[in-house]
Scaffold this active site. Structure first.
Site, PDB file in Angstrom:
ATOM      1  N   GLY A  51       0.815  -1.213   0.000  1.00  0.00           N
ATOM      2  CA  GLY A  51       0.000   0.000   0.000  1.00  0.00           C
ATOM      3  C   GLY A  51       0.849   1.263   0.000  1.00  0.00           C
ATOM      4  N   ILE A  52       1.937   1.266   0.742  1.00  0.00           N
ATOM      5  CA  ILE A  52       2.877   2.400   0.702  1.00  0.00           C
ATOM      6  C   ILE A  52       3.814   2.233  -0.485  1.00  0.00           C
ATOM      7  CG2 ILE A  52       4.801   3.545   1.891  1.00  0.00           C
ATOM      8  CD1 ILE A  52       3.535   2.508   4.551  1.00  0.00           C
ATOM      9  N   GLY A  53       4.305   1.004  -0.662  1.00  0.00           N
ATOM     10  CA  GLY A  53       5.350   0.746  -1.656  1.00  0.00           C
ATOM     11  C   GLY A  53       4.986   1.217  -3.058  1.00  0.00           C
ATOM     12  N   ASP A  73       9.866  -7.066  -3.548  1.00  0.00           N
ATOM     13  CA  ASP A  73       8.792  -7.526  -2.653  1.00  0.00           C
ATOM     14  C   ASP A  73       8.745  -9.042  -2.741  1.00  0.00           C
ATOM     15  OD1 ASP A  73       6.126  -7.907  -1.312  1.00  0.00           O
ATOM     16  OD2 ASP A  73       5.942  -5.747  -1.590  1.00  0.00           O
ATOM     17  N   ARG A 126       0.739  -0.233  17.314  1.00  0.00           N
ATOM     18  CA  ARG A 126       1.865  -0.525  16.398  1.00  0.00           C
ATOM     19  C   ARG A 126       2.706  -1.666  16.959  1.00  0.00           C
ATOM     20  NH1 ARG A 126       1.014   4.857  16.397  1.00  0.00           N
ATOM     21  NH2 ARG A 126       0.857   6.001  14.419  1.00  0.00           N
ATOM     22  N   SER A 157       8.778   0.530   8.327  1.00  0.00           N
ATOM     23  CA  SER A 157       8.017  -0.578   8.927  1.00  0.00           C
ATOM     24  C   SER A 157       7.831  -0.380  10.430  1.00  0.00           C
ATOM     25  CB  SER A 157       8.768  -1.903   8.706  1.00  0.00           C
ATOM     26  OG  SER A 157       9.209  -2.012   7.380  1.00  0.00           O
ATOM     27  N   ASP A 189       4.562  12.221  10.927  1.00  0.00           N
ATOM     28  CA  ASP A 189       4.125  12.968  12.108  1.00  0.00           C
ATOM     29  C   ASP A 189       4.293  14.470  11.883  1.00  0.00           C
ATOM     30  OD1 ASP A 189       3.643  10.526  13.494  1.00  0.00           O
ATOM     31  OD2 ASP A 189       5.797  10.355  13.857  1.00  0.00           O
ATOM     32  N   HIS A 216       7.692   7.195  17.228  1.00  0.00           N
ATOM     33  CA  HIS A 216       6.557   7.138  16.286  1.00  0.00           C
ATOM     34  C   HIS A 216       5.494   6.155  16.776  1.00  0.00           C
ATOM     35  CE1 HIS A 216       4.229   7.298  12.657  1.00  0.00           C
ATOM     36  NE2 HIS A 216       4.301   5.993  12.535  1.00  0.00           N
TER      37      HIS A 216
HETATM   38  N1  LIG Z   1       6.673   5.059   9.678  1.00  0.00           N
HETATM   39  C1  LIG Z   1       5.445   5.453   9.413  1.00  0.00           C
HETATM   40  O1  LIG Z   1       5.099   6.628   9.618  1.00  0.00           O
HETATM   41  C2  LIG Z   1       4.451   4.507   8.827  1.00  0.00           C
HETATM   42  C3  LIG Z   1       3.278   5.019   8.235  1.00  0.00           C
HETATM   43  C4  LIG Z   1       2.371   4.105   7.671  1.00  0.00           C
HETATM   44  C5  LIG Z   1       2.631   2.729   7.708  1.00  0.00           C
HETATM   45  N2  LIG Z   1       3.782   2.301   8.294  1.00  0.00           N
HETATM   46  C6  LIG Z   1       4.100   0.878   8.332  1.00  0.00           C
HETATM   47  O2  LIG Z   1       4.582   0.475   7.042  1.00  0.00           O
HETATM   48  C7  LIG Z   1       4.375  -0.931   6.878  1.00  0.00           C
HETATM   49  C8  LIG Z   1       3.749  -1.228   5.538  1.00  0.00           C
HETATM   50  O3  LIG Z   1       2.468  -0.686   5.442  1.00  0.00           O
HETATM   51  P1  LIG Z   1       1.566  -0.912   4.120  1.00  0.00           P
HETATM   52  O4  LIG Z   1       0.303  -0.200   4.349  1.00  0.00           O
HETATM   53  O5  LIG Z   1       2.369  -0.604   2.912  1.00  0.00           O
HETATM   54  O6  LIG Z   1       1.317  -2.490   4.202  1.00  0.00           O
HETATM   55  P2  LIG Z   1       0.938  -3.481   2.997  1.00  0.00           P
HETATM   56  O7  LIG Z   1       0.533  -4.762   3.607  1.00  0.00           O
HETATM   57  O8  LIG Z   1       0.003  -2.813   2.061  1.00  0.00           O
HETATM   58  O9  LIG Z   1       2.334  -3.657   2.231  1.00  0.00           O
HETATM   59  C9  LIG Z   1       3.426  -4.278   2.818  1.00  0.00           C
HETATM   60  C10 LIG Z   1       4.216  -4.950   1.748  1.00  0.00           C
HETATM   61  O10 LIG Z   1       5.333  -5.597   2.370  1.00  0.00           O
HETATM   62  C11 LIG Z   1       5.526  -6.807   1.688  1.00  0.00           C
HETATM   63  N3  LIG Z   1       6.318  -7.753   2.462  1.00  0.00           N
HETATM   64  C12 LIG Z   1       5.941  -8.591   3.443  1.00  0.00           C
HETATM   65  N4  LIG Z   1       6.975  -9.327   3.853  1.00  0.00           N
HETATM   66  C13 LIG Z   1       8.042  -8.926   3.125  1.00  0.00           C
HETATM   67  C14 LIG Z   1       9.399  -9.313   3.091  1.00  0.00           C
HETATM   68  N5  LIG Z   1       9.874 -10.266   3.889  1.00  0.00           N
HETATM   69  N6  LIG Z   1      10.205  -8.698   2.215  1.00  0.00           N
HETATM   70  C15 LIG Z   1       9.728  -7.718   1.402  1.00  0.00           C
HETATM   71  N7  LIG Z   1       8.466  -7.317   1.380  1.00  0.00           N
HETATM   72  C16 LIG Z   1       7.625  -7.910   2.245  1.00  0.00           C
HETATM   73  C17 LIG Z   1       4.132  -7.328   1.395  1.00  0.00           C
HETATM   74  O11 LIG Z   1       4.160  -8.308   0.372  1.00  0.00           O
HETATM   75  C18 LIG Z   1       3.426  -6.051   0.998  1.00  0.00           C
HETATM   76  O12 LIG Z   1       3.493  -5.833  -0.393  1.00  0.00           O
HETATM   77  C19 LIG Z   1       3.515  -1.364   8.071  1.00  0.00           C
HETATM   78  O13 LIG Z   1       4.333  -1.941   9.053  1.00  0.00           O
HETATM   79  C20 LIG Z   1       2.946  -0.050   8.579  1.00  0.00           C
HETATM   80  O14 LIG Z   1       2.585  -0.106   9.928  1.00  0.00           O
HETATM   81  C21 LIG Z   1       4.679   3.160   8.844  1.00  0.00           C
HETATM   82  O1  LIG Z   2      -0.807   4.157  12.384  1.00  0.00           O
HETATM   83  C1  LIG Z   2      -0.223   3.241  11.795  1.00  0.00           C
HETATM   84  O2  LIG Z   2      -0.308   2.060  12.163  1.00  0.00           O
HETATM   85  C2  LIG Z   2       0.580   3.539  10.569  1.00  0.00           C
HETATM   86  C3  LIG Z   2       1.539   4.668  10.748  1.00  0.00           C
HETATM   87  O3  LIG Z   2       2.425   4.465  11.788  1.00  0.00           O
HETATM   88  C4  LIG Z   2       0.871   6.003  10.853  1.00  0.00           C
HETATM   89  O4  LIG Z   2       1.259   6.803  11.700  1.00  0.00           O
HETATM   90  O5  LIG Z   2      -0.047   6.271  10.058  1.00  0.00           O
END
Ligand SMILES: NC(=O)c1ccc[n+]([C@@H]2O[C@H](COP(=O)([O-])OP(=O)(O)OC[C@H]3O[C@@H](n4cnc5c(N)ncnc54)[C@H](O)[C@@H]3O)[C@@H](O)[C@H]2O)c1
Ligand SMILES: O=C(O)C[C@H](O)C(=O)O
Length: 352
Positions: A51-53, A73, A126, A157, A189, A216
Site C-alpha cells: 500500500g505504501i510501496g 517484494d 503498532r 516498517s 508525524d 513514532h
Molecule cells: N513510519 C510510518 O510513519 C508509517 C506510516 C504508515 C505505515 N507504516 C508501516 O509500514 C508498513 C507497511 O504498510 P503498508 O500499508 O504498505 O502495508 P501493505 O501490507 O500494504 O504492504 C506491505 C508490503 O510488504 C511486503 N512484504 C511482506 N513481507 C516482506 C518481506 N519479507 N520482504 C519484502 N516485502 C515484504 C508485502 O508483500 C506487501 O506488499 C507497516 O508496518 C505499517 O505499519 C509506517
Molecule cells: O498508524 C499506523 O499504524 C501507521 C503509521 O504508523 C501512521 O502513523 O499512520
C-alpha cells in the site's frame, strides 16, 4: 520476429555491462537507458508492491535525483515494475521478486527505503505488529549489511520505535553499523502536525514547520508546538486538541479504513519528502534539516527522534531539543518511559 530478437539480444548485451546481477533476473527495455549513465542515485524500495510501496515507487520514479529504482517484494513486483517502468521519467526501473532476488535488488544501492511488513487493523497498537515485522526487518537488514553496507537506510516498517533498534543490532552484528546512515522515518508525524496546525490557524500548511520529537507511536510522538514556525501562541485547549490529533493521526486513518490497512498515500508522500531530503544531502546540498528517529545522545535513550542536519554521510548533526514548556517537559518524561521499553524490545529481539 527477427527484429525483436535482435533488439532483445542488444539489450541483453548492454545490460550485461551494467550490473552484477544473477542471470535469472529478467532484463527490461528500460535497462538500455542505464547505459546513458544518467546522473543520480540508486534507490531500492523493499516492500514495493504494498500500500505504501506502490505510490512510493511511483513518486520516486518521478524524482530527478533517482537514476535507478529497484522494486523488491515477496509478491507482485513484476506487475508493479512493468506498470511504473512505462512512465517517461529518467529513472531505470527493475523489479525483484522473492528472497532469492533480494541481494540482487540491493547491490550498489545508495538509499534503501523499507516499507515492508504488515499494517495495523482497528484496535491494534503498532507494537502488536512487532511479532511479524521484527523478523521481516531483520532479514532485510541482514541483506543490506551484505550487499550495500554504505547505503542510507530509511525504516518505515512499524513499530519504528523497535524496528530501528533491530536494524542497528543487525548491522552491529555484521560489523557494518554506521548510526549516521540508519534513520527511522517519522516524517508523517511532521506532515500531519503541519496540516493540523495550519487548519487551526487557517493558513497554508506549506508555511508551517512543527518539530516533532520522541518516537513514532502514541504518546511517544511529541510535537513541540512552542517551537513552531511561524511563532504562535496556542490556547491550552488548542494545545491539547493538536497534541492528541497528531499523536493519534495514524489511528484516525486506521479506523477510517476500517480493516483495510493504515496510512499509505500520505505515508508515501512523507516517505518521498524524507527520501528526497536524504538524496539532496547525499548530493552535497547544504542546510537540509528534517526530523528523524535515530541513534542519539539528546536524551539518555539510545534512540530518539529529533531534528537532524543531513549531509553526504547521513546524519551530520543532531540538533538540541531547544527550550520546552512545562507541558512538553511532562510529555517528554511520559514518552521516554514507553520509548525505553520499545527500544529494549527491539534490541533483545536480536541479542536473545
Ligand atoms: N513510519 C510510518 O510513519 C508509517 C506510516 C504508515 C505505515 N507504516 C508501516 O509500514 C508498513 C507497511 O504498510 P503498508 O500499508 O504498505 O502495508 P501493505 O501490507 O500494504 O504492504 C506491505 C508490503 O510488504 C511486503 N512484504 C511482506 N513481507 C516482506 C518481506 N519479507 N520482504 C519484502 N516485502 C515484504 C508485502 O508483500 C506487501 O506488499 C507497516 O508496518 C505499517 O505499519 C509506517
Ligand atoms: O498508524 C499506523 O499504524 C501507521 C503509521 O504508523 C501512521 O502513523 O499512520
Amino acid at each position: 520476429m527477427e527484429a525483436n530478437s535482435s533488439v532483445n539480444h542488444r539489450i541483453a548485451r548492454i545490460a550485461a555491462h551494467l550490473r552484477p546481477l544473477t542471470e535469472d533476473v529478467c532484463l527490461t527495455v528500460s535497462d538500455c537507458r542505464a547505459k546513458g549513465g544518467a546522473p543520480g542515485f540508486k534507490v531500492a524500495i523493499l516492500g514495493a508492491a504494498g500500500g505504501i510501496g506502490q505510490p512510493l515507487a511511483m513518486l520516486m520514479k518521478i524524482n530527478p535525483l533517482v537514476s535507478v529504482l529497484h522494486l523488491y517484494d515477496v509478491v507482485n513486483t513484476p506487475g508493479v515494475t512493468a506498470d511504473i517502468s512505462h512512465m517517461d521519467t529518467g529513472a531505470v526501473v527493475r523489479g525483484f521478486l522473492g528472497q532469492q532476488q533480494l541481494e540482487d535488488a540491493l547491490i550498489g544501492m545508495d538509499l534503501v527505503i523499507i516499507p515492508a511488513g504488515v499494517p495495523r487493523k482497528p484496535g491494534m497498537t503498532r507494537d502488536d505488529l512487532f511479532n511479524i515485522n521484527a523478523g521481516i526487518v531483520k532479514t532485510l537488514c541482514e541483506a543490506i549489511a551484505k550487499c550495500c553496507p554504505k547505503a542510507i537506510v530509511n525504516v518505515i516498517s512499524n513499530p519504528v520505535n523497535s524496528t530501528v533498534p533491530i536494524a542497528a543490532e543487525v548491522f552491529k552484528r555484521a560489523g557494518t553499523y554506521d548510526p549516521k546512515r540508519l534513520l527511522g522515518v517519522t516524517m508523517l508525524d511532521v506532515v500531519r502536525a503541519n496540516t493540523f496546525v495550519a487548519e487551526v490557524l487557517s493558513i497554508d500548511p506549506r508555511d508551517v514547520d512543527v518539530p516533532v520529537v520522541g518516537g513514532h507511536a502514541g504518546i511517544t510522538i511529541l510535537p513541540l508546538l512552542s517551537q513552531i514556525k511561524p511563532p504562535c501562541a496556542f490556547t491550552k485547549k488548542e494545545i491539547e486538541y493538536l497534541t492528541d490529533r497528531i499523536q493519534n493521526g495514524g489511528t484516525e486513518v486506521v479506523e477510517a479504513k476500517a480493516g483495510a490497512g493504515s496510512a499509505t498515500l500520505s505515508m508515501a508522500y512523507a516517505a518521498v519528502k524524507f527520501a528526497d531530503a536524504c538524496l539532496h544531502a547525499l548530493r552535497g546540498d547544504a542546510g537540509i534539516i528534517e526530523c528523524a528517529y535515530i541513534a542519539s545522545q539528546v536524551t539518555e535513550l539510545p534512540f530518539f527522534a529529533s531534528k537532524v542536519r543531513l549531509g553526504r554521510g547521513g546524519v551530520e548533526e543532531i540538533l538540541p531539543l531547544g527550550p520546552l514548556n512545562d507541558f512538553e517537559r511532562e510529555s517528554l518524561e511520559k514518552a521516554k518511559k514507553e520509548l525505553a521499553a520499545s527500544i529494549e524490545k527491539g534490541i533483545s529481539f536480536i541479542r536473545k
